[in-house]
Design a protein around this motif. Structure first.
Motif, mmCIF file in Angstrom:
data_model
loop_
_atom_site.group_PDB
_atom_site.id
_atom_site.type_symbol
_atom_site.label_atom_id
_atom_site.label_comp_id
_atom_site.label_asym_id
_atom_site.label_seq_id
_atom_site.Cartn_x
_atom_site.Cartn_y
_atom_site.Cartn_z
ATOM 1 N N LYS A 25 7.360 -77.980 -3.687
ATOM 2 C CA LYS A 25 8.603 -77.630 -4.374
ATOM 3 C C LYS A 25 9.763 -77.416 -3.411
ATOM 4 N N VAL A 26 9.444 -77.023 -2.161
ATOM 5 C CA VAL A 26 10.528 -76.650 -1.247
ATOM 6 C C VAL A 26 10.576 -77.495 0.016
ATOM 7 N N ILE A 27 9.504 -78.166 0.371
ATOM 8 C CA ILE A 27 9.502 -79.017 1.556
ATOM 9 C C ILE A 27 9.138 -80.424 1.123
ATOM 10 N N VAL A 28 10.024 -81.353 1.357
ATOM 11 C CA VAL A 28 9.815 -82.700 0.856
ATOM 12 C C VAL A 28 8.990 -83.548 1.819
ATOM 13 N N LYS A 29 9.263 -83.444 3.123
ATOM 14 C CA LYS A 29 8.628 -84.361 4.064
ATOM 15 C C LYS A 29 7.958 -83.622 5.220
ATOM 16 N N ASN A 30 6.880 -84.205 5.698
ATOM 17 C CA ASN A 30 6.185 -83.739 6.889
ATOM 18 C C ASN A 30 5.742 -82.275 6.807
ATOM 19 N N ASN A 31 5.505 -81.788 5.585
ATOM 20 C CA ASN A 31 5.092 -80.401 5.461
ATOM 21 C C ASN A 31 3.658 -80.175 5.919
ATOM 22 N N GLY A 32 2.874 -81.256 5.961
ATOM 23 C CA GLY A 32 1.475 -81.115 6.342
ATOM 24 C C GLY A 32 1.304 -80.563 7.739
ATOM 25 N N TYR A 33 2.163 -80.971 8.671
ATOM 26 C CA TYR A 33 2.062 -80.482 10.046
ATOM 27 C C TYR A 33 2.324 -78.982 10.126
ATOM 28 N N SER A 147 24.622 -73.894 2.995
ATOM 29 C CA SER A 147 23.591 -73.264 2.152
ATOM 30 C C SER A 147 22.369 -72.921 2.987
ATOM 31 N N TYR A 148 22.621 -72.363 4.167
ATOM 32 C CA TYR A 148 21.533 -72.096 5.103
ATOM 33 C C TYR A 148 20.497 -71.110 4.556
ATOM 34 N N LYS A 149 20.946 -70.196 3.693
ATOM 35 C CA LYS A 149 20.011 -69.205 3.155
ATOM 36 C C LYS A 149 18.883 -69.857 2.369
ATOM 37 N N GLU A 150 19.192 -70.933 1.664
ATOM 38 C CA GLU A 150 18.193 -71.591 0.823
ATOM 39 C C GLU A 150 17.458 -72.714 1.550
ATOM 40 N N ASP A 151 17.763 -72.925 2.825
ATOM 41 C CA ASP A 151 17.136 -74.017 3.579
ATOM 42 C C ASP A 151 15.936 -73.468 4.348
ATOM 43 N N VAL A 152 14.742 -73.840 3.918
ATOM 44 C CA VAL A 152 13.534 -73.300 4.529
ATOM 45 C C VAL A 152 13.395 -73.736 5.974
ATOM 46 N N PHE A 153 13.920 -74.928 6.341
ATOM 47 C CA PHE A 153 13.838 -75.393 7.725
ATOM 48 C C PHE A 153 14.636 -74.486 8.662
ATOM 49 N N ILE A 203 10.790 -65.219 4.085
ATOM 50 C CA ILE A 203 12.149 -65.113 3.549
ATOM 51 C C ILE A 203 12.681 -66.498 3.182
ATOM 52 N N GLY A 204 12.458 -67.455 4.095
ATOM 53 C CA GLY A 204 12.909 -68.825 3.836
ATOM 54 C C GLY A 204 12.256 -69.424 2.611
ATOM 55 N N MET A 205 10.967 -69.187 2.473
ATOM 56 C CA MET A 205 10.245 -69.719 1.320
ATOM 57 C C MET A 205 10.752 -69.104 0.020
ATOM 58 N N LEU A 206 10.938 -67.795 0.010
ATOM 59 C CA LEU A 206 11.385 -67.112 -1.214
ATOM 60 C C LEU A 206 12.804 -67.536 -1.595
ATOM 61 N N TRP A 207 13.699 -67.683 -0.599
ATOM 62 C CA TRP A 207 15.053 -68.150 -0.876
ATOM 63 C C TRP A 207 15.029 -69.569 -1.426
ATOM 64 N N SER A 208 14.160 -70.408 -0.866
ATOM 65 C CA SER A 208 14.068 -71.797 -1.326
ATOM 66 C C SER A 208 13.551 -71.881 -2.747
ATOM 67 N N LEU A 209 12.601 -71.023 -3.095
ATOM 68 C CA LEU A 209 12.099 -70.984 -4.463
ATOM 69 C C LEU A 209 13.194 -70.555 -5.433
ATOM 70 N N LYS A 210 14.011 -69.591 -4.986
ATOM 71 C CA LYS A 210 15.107 -69.117 -5.812
ATOM 72 C C LYS A 210 16.113 -70.239 -6.073
ATOM 73 N N LYS A 211 16.345 -71.065 -5.046
ATOM 74 C CA LYS A 211 17.269 -72.175 -5.184
ATOM 75 C C LYS A 211 16.728 -73.221 -6.151
ATOM 76 N N GLY A 212 15.396 -73.392 -6.138
ATOM 77 C CA GLY A 212 14.792 -74.420 -6.965
ATOM 78 C C GLY A 212 14.745 -74.072 -8.444
ATOM 79 N N LYS A 213 14.983 -72.814 -8.780
ATOM 80 C CA LYS A 213 14.928 -72.407 -10.187
ATOM 81 C C LYS A 213 16.159 -72.854 -10.935
#
Length: 213
Positions: A25-33, A147-153, A203-213
């Motif tokens: 939901k929050v990381i589109v590419k290369n999240n496996g690494y 929108s750095y707050k919602e950017d998990v990277f 924090i990054g994950m939670l902010w990203s989830l909030k953005k995705g809602k």
């Protein structure tokens, strides 16, 4: 083990589980690494605690230093869009591999049991630190900064940078110290850095989830 260790260990488990559950939901590419990196960080700690009584935990952490940095190099090679950064990552992978092999040969058979290879992690942290700074520069020069707050990277990079820049002097000093009060104090600082790093991830994950809602 100190309370700080178990707090950091608990946050490591939380980071891995949360990223594993909602990564699509929050990381589109290369999240496996990165997920593999999180898994290694807590899984190797579990094995390290188990093997400590047999004095083989140093060999385990020597292996971890090889795995963790290469996973991060590959992760940032995938998410970076800058050619210079990608070239630096390739050079870092090759350079770190050479440092790891040469330092392992220098320490000899003790690296499989009693000796912790402090040389490789110091160089690895330095190389990845350069990559992280280059990625942050790349990030700051794009519209993503708005929108750095919602950017998990952004949060991943911030957490990693704080951790590895902080551990460079600590790891270097630990290699020349005997077990003492000062030695244990440095380990506590490293546990604090671990807590800060995983807190940034969460924090990054939670902010990203909030953005995705």
């Amino acid at each position: 083990m100190s309370k700080l260790f178990f707090i950091g260990f608990g946050l490591a488990i939380m980071s891995f589980l949360l990223f594993l559950i909602v990564r699509r939901k929050v990381i589109v590419k290369n999240n496996g690494y990165f997920v593999a990196f999180l898994f290694c960080m807590f899984f190797f700690d579990v094995l390290g605690l188990t093997l400590a009584r047999y004095q083989y935990n140093n060999a385990l952490y020597n292996l971890l230093s090889l795995v963790e940095f290469n996973l991060l190099f590959l992760f940032y090679f995938g998410i970076s869009e800058n050619k210079v950064t990608k070239k630096v990552i390739i050079v870092s992978i090759i350079s770190y591999g050479l440092v790891y092999v040469m330092s392992s040969v220098y320490y000899g058979v003790n690296i499989f049991s009693k000796k912790y290879n402090t040389v490789a992690p110091v160089f690895g942290a330095t190389f990845i630190g350069v990559v992280l700074i280059l990625y942050l520069r790349e990030f700051l020069l794009t519209e993503k900064i708005l929108s750095y707050k919602e950017d998990v990277f952004f949060w991943i990079t911030t957490g990693l940078l704080l951790y590895y820049i902080g551990t460079i002097p600590l790891t270097a000093m630990l290699g020349f110290m005997e077990r003492s009060i000062a030695f244990d104090f440095l380990y506590k600082i490293q546990h604090v850095l671990t807590i800060i790093m995983h807190s940034c991830f969460l924090i990054g994950m939670l902010w990203s989830l909030k953005k995705g809602k």
